[in-house]
Design a protein around this motif. Structure first.
Motif, mmCIF file in Angstrom:
data_model
loop_
_atom_site.group_PDB
_atom_site.id
_atom_site.type_symbol
_atom_site.label_atom_id
_atom_site.label_comp_id
_atom_site.label_asym_id
_atom_site.label_seq_id
_atom_site.Cartn_x
_atom_site.Cartn_y
_atom_site.Cartn_z
ATOM 1 N N UNK A 159 0.813 -1.225 0.000
ATOM 2 C CA UNK A 159 0.000 0.000 0.000
ATOM 3 C C UNK A 159 0.846 1.273 0.000
ATOM 4 N N UNK A 160 1.952 1.284 0.744
ATOM 5 C CA UNK A 160 2.822 2.458 0.761
ATOM 6 C C UNK A 160 3.459 2.683 -0.606
ATOM 7 N N UNK A 161 3.851 1.612 -1.257
ATOM 8 C CA UNK A 161 4.455 1.696 -2.581
ATOM 9 C C UNK A 161 3.475 2.274 -3.600
ATOM 10 N N UNK A 162 2.247 1.797 -3.575
ATOM 11 C CA UNK A 162 1.238 2.289 -4.518
ATOM 12 C C UNK A 162 0.845 3.728 -4.210
ATOM 13 N N UNK A 163 0.685 4.059 -2.934
ATOM 14 C CA UNK A 163 0.254 5.415 -2.579
ATOM 15 C C UNK A 163 1.289 6.460 -2.978
ATOM 16 N N UNK A 164 2.574 6.067 -3.014
ATOM 17 C CA UNK A 164 3.634 7.005 -3.392
ATOM 18 C C UNK A 164 3.883 7.020 -4.887
ATOM 19 N N UNK A 165 3.034 6.365 -5.666
ATOM 20 C CA UNK A 165 3.169 6.380 -7.120
ATOM 21 C C UNK A 165 4.088 5.329 -7.674
ATOM 22 N N UNK A 166 4.434 4.327 -6.901
ATOM 23 C CA UNK A 166 5.374 3.324 -7.369
ATOM 24 C C UNK A 166 4.823 2.391 -8.424
#
Length: 530
Positions: A144-151
């Motif tokens: 989730x952190x990766x996706x939320x930061x645009x990864x």
């Protein structure tokens, strides 16, 4: 003539004449009455100073010659009061209680230092695991952190983009539930829907050591993820809205269970939500009913579950839309695999709060929130017909009704509510009586004192669902291993040994059930995510 009595109650003549006036008599007051009235008024004026201050002020003629100035009485609207809201501290924090002693700057500094150690300061989803731990989050928050930061779009996350994201999160969200919702939810959404969990669960499938055997079976990924998502909503979404809020997350054990994945390598030990053994049992049960293997079952298919133990009337209620969502069930009369997960858990564990609500919705035919005597008789009629066909004399409905009312003890006579069933702790016996003949007969043959002992026992024990899943998994593994050894020509050696438990099978058992499911899933398309 002088008047000695000054009270109207003690002067019957004057009281009588006033009564004439009250009735509207039109006559001229006689002189006698005028004199009496005048003397009565004078006596009242003389007695005024002796009365309480709350009485009316005397007339100007009765005031002393040098009166003291009277301060004006303040008007109600002129009184200035301090608003109460100013003195009441804030007590509702929808995004969590802010921590005044937080060390946000230290965390951001450590994150920046961690990115300096990464090549080109660009972190992939695996490197995000280290960043998640620095931020004080469980390991499996990394997706989730990766996706939320645009990864997801760029394939990596830069230090600048992540620090900007984490600053915004720390300033506006102060507890784990609020942060988790914000990371997974769609933009400007304060709740989670089913598809929001897919990236997180896909990362669990890809990286958890207890699911490494699934790498060679990608056709299982969507099935396993669908099962876990439905179990999450079954337990956490207490509002039945299809939208999980931060309040529901806080009241559940989901975040604690998600954190356990990092510590427990055997995912089957985590029976809540993530157990692969539970998924295997659910999917095999569905496969047995899905004759054409299109991942949908009809009303006739569902009636075959457990040798037609459930009545046709309760199955009709399930397909009526009482507990299922979407147009597929109501228009085409088909149940998806996702809906079957809810049915199976509810059927095998009728003590669960969600299960109690599930079956209450089914039995509440008119939807008024109350199970009437008519509705109970409607479902019991079919039970009687089935017992008579088996040569069993059924209990008359009136006698059975007395038993059920003694069992539930409803707050209102003749009306059973959802609260009554949850309070009595005997809902499983109540429901089986009206639509599951096999379990009803089992309850009838069981010692009533043993039933009462189970209800009074507050010790933490495995739930009915956990016991069912463990027994079914052991039976399925034994059956599959027998078939494998038959194909290998070593059935005689297998027969000489005792059945091997799932825990002793370990990776071997996982490979057996995976190969078995591979054959079943080979011709199927991915699960229709609803």
């Amino acid at each position: 003539m002088m008047i000695k009595e000054t009270s109207l109650r003690r002067d019957p003549d004057l009281r009588g004449e006033l009564a004439f006036l009250a009735r509207g008599c039109d006559f001229v007051l006689p002189s006698r009455f005028k004199k009496r009235l005048k003397s009565f008024q004078q006596s009242q004026i003389q007695n005024k100073p002796e009365k309480k201050p709350a009485t009316a002020l005397p007339s100007a003629a009765a005031l002393p010659s040098s009166p003291q100035p009277v301060s004006p009485t303040p008007h109600v609207n002129d009184v200035v009061t301090t608003p109460l809201s100013i003195n009441i501290p804030q007590f509702y924090f929808p995004e969590g209680l802010p921590d005044t002693c937080s060390n946000h700057e230290q965390i951001l500094s450590r994150v920046e230092t961690a990115f300096m150690d990464i090549e080109d300061q660009k972190a992939d989803i695996y490197e995000m695991g280290k960043i998640a731990k620095i931020c004080g989050c469980p390991l499996y928050w990394k997706a989730p952190m990766f996706r939320a930061a645009g990864g997801e779009k760029a394939g990596f996350v830069t230090a600048q983009s992540f620090i900007a994201l984490w600053k915004q999160l720390l300033n506006n969200h102060h507890d784990d539930a609020s942060k988790f919702i914000w990371l997974l939810a769609k933009p400007n959404c304060s709740y989670l829907e089913q598809e929001d969990f897919i990236p997180l669960l896909q990362d669990v499938v890809d990286t958890h050591p207890g699911l490494t055997f699934l790498k060679d079976a990608p056709e299982f990924h969507s099935r396993y993820i669908t099962t876990v998502v439905q179990r999450i909503f079954y337990t956490v979404n207490r509002s039945w809205s299809g939208k999980i809020t931060s309040t529901e997350i806080r009241k559940s054990n989901f975040l604690q269970t998600l954190a356990l994945l990092e510590e427990e390598e055997d995912i089957n030990q985590i029976t809540d939500y993530f157990s692969y053994e539970h998924f295997y049992v659910i999917y095999c049960k569905f496969w047995e009913l899905d004759g054409d293997h299109d991942l949908y079952i009809s009303q006739a298919d569902l009636s075959r579950y457990n040798d037609q133990a459930s009545s046709s009337r309760i199955i009709e209620r399930i397909f009526s839309g009482a507990v299922t969502r979407g147009k597929t069930v109501q228009k085409e009369g088909r149940m998806s695999y996702a809906d079957f997960v809810w049915f199976l858990i509810s059927e095998e564990d009728k003590r669960n709060p969600t299960s109690i609500e599930y079956w209450f919705r089914c039995m509440d035919v008119d939807g008024d929130g109350v199970l009437s005597m008519y509705e109970l008789e409607y479902f019991y009629e079919e039970q009687c017909e089935r017992m008579e066909a088996m040569g069993i004399e059924p209990l008359p409905f009136h006698d059975l009704l007395c038993q059920m009312l003694d069992l539930v003890k409803p707050a209102s006579d003749g009306k059973i509510t959802l609260r009554d069933l949850k309070r009595c702790r005997m809902a499983h016996i109540f429901y089986d009586t009206f639509f599951n003949l096999e379990k009803y007969l089992d309850h009838e043959q069981r010692d009533p004192f043993a039933v009462q002992k189970d209800v009074e026992n507050d010790n933490p024990e495995p739930s009915d669902w956990d016991r069912f899943a463990a027994e079914e998994y052991e039976a399925l593994v034994t059956e599959e291993s027998a078939q494998v050894q038959l194909q290998e020509g070593s059935f005689e050696d297998y027969e000489a040994d005792e059945p091997v438990s799932p825990s002793e099978f370990g990776n071997k058992g996982n490979k057996i059930v995976t190969s078995s499911l591979s054959e079943k899933c080979g011709k199927l398309q991915s699960v229709d995510e609803e």
